[in-house]
Design an enzyme around this catalytic site. Structure first.
Site, mmCIF file in Angstrom:
data_model
loop_
_atom_site.group_PDB
_atom_site.id
_atom_site.type_symbol
_atom_site.label_atom_id
_atom_site.label_comp_id
_atom_site.label_asym_id
_atom_site.label_seq_id
_atom_site.Cartn_x
_atom_site.Cartn_y
_atom_site.Cartn_z
ATOM 1 N N GLU A 322 0.845 -1.201 0.000
ATOM 2 C CA GLU A 322 0.000 0.000 0.000
ATOM 3 C C GLU A 322 0.881 1.253 0.000
ATOM 4 O O GLU A 322 0.499 2.293 -0.520
ATOM 5 C CB GLU A 322 -0.935 0.005 1.230
ATOM 6 C CG GLU A 322 -2.161 0.884 1.046
ATOM 7 C CD GLU A 322 -3.237 0.643 2.104
ATOM 8 O OE1 GLU A 322 -4.247 -0.008 1.799
ATOM 9 O OE2 GLU A 322 -3.058 1.111 3.246
ATOM 10 N N HIS A 351 7.669 -27.170 1.622
ATOM 11 C CA HIS A 351 6.892 -28.290 1.088
ATOM 12 C C HIS A 351 5.711 -27.782 0.273
ATOM 13 O O HIS A 351 4.743 -28.510 0.060
ATOM 14 C CB HIS A 351 6.433 -29.182 2.238
ATOM 15 C CG HIS A 351 7.607 -29.730 2.998
ATOM 16 N ND1 HIS A 351 8.237 -30.913 2.668
ATOM 17 C CD2 HIS A 351 8.318 -29.201 4.023
ATOM 18 C CE1 HIS A 351 9.258 -31.099 3.485
ATOM 19 N NE2 HIS A 351 9.335 -30.072 4.314
ATOM 20 N N LYS A 455 -13.552 1.151 -3.936
ATOM 21 C CA LYS A 455 -14.603 1.515 -2.963
ATOM 22 C C LYS A 455 -15.748 2.220 -3.679
ATOM 23 O O LYS A 455 -16.913 1.935 -3.440
ATOM 24 C CB LYS A 455 -14.033 2.453 -1.890
ATOM 25 C CG LYS A 455 -13.152 1.773 -0.875
ATOM 26 C CD LYS A 455 -12.820 2.763 0.229
ATOM 27 C CE LYS A 455 -11.707 2.269 1.114
ATOM 28 N NZ LYS A 455 -11.196 3.294 2.012
HETATM 29 O O1 LIG Z 1 -8.993 2.523 9.743
HETATM 30 P P1 LIG Z 1 -9.895 2.709 8.586
HETATM 31 O O2 LIG Z 1 -10.157 4.146 8.279
HETATM 32 O O3 LIG Z 1 -11.179 1.941 8.756
HETATM 33 O O4 LIG Z 1 -9.177 2.149 7.291
HETATM 34 C C1 LIG Z 1 -8.812 0.816 7.149
HETATM 35 C C2 LIG Z 1 -7.871 0.635 6.002
HETATM 36 O O5 LIG Z 1 -8.462 1.066 4.798
HETATM 37 C C3 LIG Z 1 -7.498 1.716 3.985
HETATM 38 O O6 LIG Z 1 -7.764 3.074 4.002
HETATM 39 C C4 LIG Z 1 -7.554 1.224 2.597
HETATM 40 O O7 LIG Z 1 -8.852 1.261 2.131
HETATM 41 C C5 LIG Z 1 -6.185 1.414 4.657
HETATM 42 O O8 LIG Z 1 -5.208 2.310 4.313
HETATM 43 C C6 LIG Z 1 -6.583 1.408 6.073
HETATM 44 O O9 LIG Z 1 -5.635 0.810 6.888
#
Ligand SMILES: O=P(O)(O)OC[C@H]1O[C@](O)(CO)[C@@H](O)[C@@H]1O
Length: 528
Positions: A322, A351, A455
């Site tokens: 990321e 293995h 998203k």
């Molecule tokens: O803590 P949050 O805001 O729920 O985000 C969870 C995760 O989602 C992300 O933003 C990625 O969608 C990550 O960088 C982050 O760790």
């Protein structure tokens, strides 16, 4: 290279941190002195950028925020007294809360003590706590921890079923920096329902770890949850293990969080040294750059030879991928950067896929994590003169050698044993290495613009699903997929509509379908 020259190279590049007992061996990566000299100017810039970041510069230009995870383990470094206070007071609050929970001063409404923790979160709000629980959680821990880290209904049911009898004595930690992550919100709603089904008061079992001013914070305040722990905007999700995100669940499990912080602090000091040979994070970044040609051409295979470190590779997957997986560099050029990370543990993986590593496509490098201390207590000899631990050690050495003999490079990190201190140091080592590497390839390691696309698309699918059900209800008669799409004004989304209908049908929700799913044109869809 003959054995004598290789032994000399081993000694010339061997890094040892006396206080942590940590070694780093990069001798099996085939860079030469001219490569190191050529990288020197880039490293000077990387050291400078890191010093500025630690001093509080806006190191994440897109999000206009500071990057302060290093201050968490050395609050004196925080650029203002206010930030220092935020760090120390949060740590104090975690200690006090954990003590009160362990003593039973904070307890569930109908029982003297909490027995279990249910952690709901995803990504950086889950991976660190999961790794640390697996690495350091004791069999006889004061509280056992469980995780919901997805919106998979069957996965949620499984965790809730395991906890069924103890829900009344389970402390729920909802962790989300943004407070708006759908998977975590769904997990929270599902857990809340489970409490309500048993006639239990969810709020009196719930704690939030979330960004100040977030939706979750407001909800927790309104509903009167047990407590709220802050996530500061200058700590990114994937570097949040030493914030309340990681420290609260660790402290509740009885893990020595001060030792974790101390290990990370010592490693931070060691990786602040502005030279390549002698700074373990710089040495890692140098190797990554050399092996992958500065373009991530080879994958990072993590092989800890210790079961308790199984989740380190999964934790690093987010930290590395990321952070480094970026389309654009800081000047806006298209660069498609990144390093792919995978791995589980040795010798188990020998293995599974080590055959390919030894003989197949040479598109990787291995990082061995060696743990010197085999076990507490005596070992039996499994054959004359050898214990299980001797085998584990021999298998690591053998694999390292076999790979090297076939032109496959490897790095070896050695720690004395898996303790809060060494786990803190390992996390800090990789956080810093990722930061350096990002500077070397000129990218922003601290944002994640690519995650948003998926998203948004997911939200679009759910909107379409709602529209579909409303359209069907209004129509009051069966419709083909094409008719449905026409009425919805979505003739360009026929495939999505088909997939939505198939999913709704599989779960007996909202639609009644006749026809053959293998021939989408034959389907007629009616409201249920
Ligand atoms: O803590 P949050 O805001 O729920 O985000 C969870 C995760 O989602 C992300 O933003 C990625 O969608 C990550 O960088 C982050 O760790």
């Amino acid at each position: 290279m003959d054995a004598t020259a290789l032994w000399q190279r081993y000694q010339d590049w061997l890094y040892h941190h006396e206080g942590l007992g940590l070694f780093l061996d990069v001798s099996r990566v085939r860079f030469d002195d001219s490569f190191v000299a050529q990288m020197q100017p880039k490293f000077e810039q990387a050291f400078q950028a890191m010093a500025e970041l630690e001093a509080g510069s806006i190191a994440n230009p897109d999000e206009d925020r500071m990057v302060g995870h290093y201050w968490l383990r050395d609050p004196d470094l925080a650029p203002t007294a206010e930030l220092k206070h935020d760090i120390t007071s949060t740590l104090e609050k975690i200690h006090t809360f954990a003590q009160k929970v362990h003593r039973g001063d904070i307890h569930p409404p109908d029982a003297p003590k909490f027995t279990d923790i249910l952690s709901v979160g995803i990504g950086g709000s889950a991976l660190g706590p999961q790794f640390v629980a697996e690495a350091l959680g004791a069999i006889d821990a004061p509280m056992a921890i469980h995780f919901i880290d997805n919106t998979d209904p069957a996965g949620i049911d499984r965790v809730l079923a395991q906890l069924n009898d103890r829900l009344a004595t389970t402390l729920v930690i909802i962790t989300s920096k943004s407070g708006g992550t759908p998977e975590t919100r769904n997990g929270m709603v599902e857990v809340k329902h489970a409490y309500e089904r048993q006639g239990l008061n969810f709020a009196q079992h719930a704690v939030a770890v979330t960004g100040i001013g977030s939706r979750f914070e407001k909800l927790a305040q309104t509903e009167g949850w047990l407590d709220i722990f802050p996530m500061h905007d200058w700590v990114g999700g994937r570097t949040s293990e030493m914030s309340a995100v990681g420290l609260l669940p660790a402290a509740l499990q009885g893990i020595d969080i001060d030792a974790m912080l101390a290990g990370a602090k010592d490693m931070d000091a060691a990786t602040r040294v502005p030279k390549i040979n002698g700074n373990p994070a710089a040495m890692l970044a140098l190797c990554w750059y050399f092996i992958g040609n500065g373009k991530g051409e080879k994958d990072m295979v993590m092989l800890p030879y210790k079961d308790s470190l199984l989740l380190f590779s999964r934790y690093l997957q987010q930290l590395v991928m990321e952070s480094l997986g970026k389309e654009k560099d800081l000047d806006g050029n298209t660069v498609y950067q990144g390093i792919a990370v995978y791995g589980n543990k040795g010798s188990t993986d020998q293995h599974a896929y080590v055959q390919q590593l030894r003989e197949g496509v040479p598109n990787f490098f291995v990082t061995f994590i060696e743990v010197l201390h085999d076990r507490n207590g005596e070992s039996v000899e499994v054959e004359p003169g050898a214990t299980s631990g001797d085998f584990l050690s021999g298998l690591l050495q053998g694999t390292r050698q076999a790979l090297y003999d076939n032109q496959r490079d490897s790095i070896t990190v050695t720690i004395p044993s898996v303790t809060p201190r060494t786990v803190g140091a390992l996390i800090a080592l990789y956080e810093r290495a990722v930061g350096f590497y990002a500077s070397l390839v000129n990218i922003n390691a601290y944002h994640q613009p690519g995650v948003e696309a998926g998203k948004k698309a997911a939200a679009g699918v759910l909107d379409l699903q709602r529209q579909l059900v409303t359209t069907l209800d209004k129509a009051g008669q069966p419709l083909s997929l094409t008719e449905l799409a026409e009425r919805m004004g979505a003739t360009d989304k026929l495939e999505t509509l088909y997939l939505v209908v198939r999913h709704l049908h599989a779960n007996q929700r909202g639609v009644s379908v006749s026809g053959d799913f293998s021939r989408p044109a034959s389907l007629t869809i009616a409201p249920r």
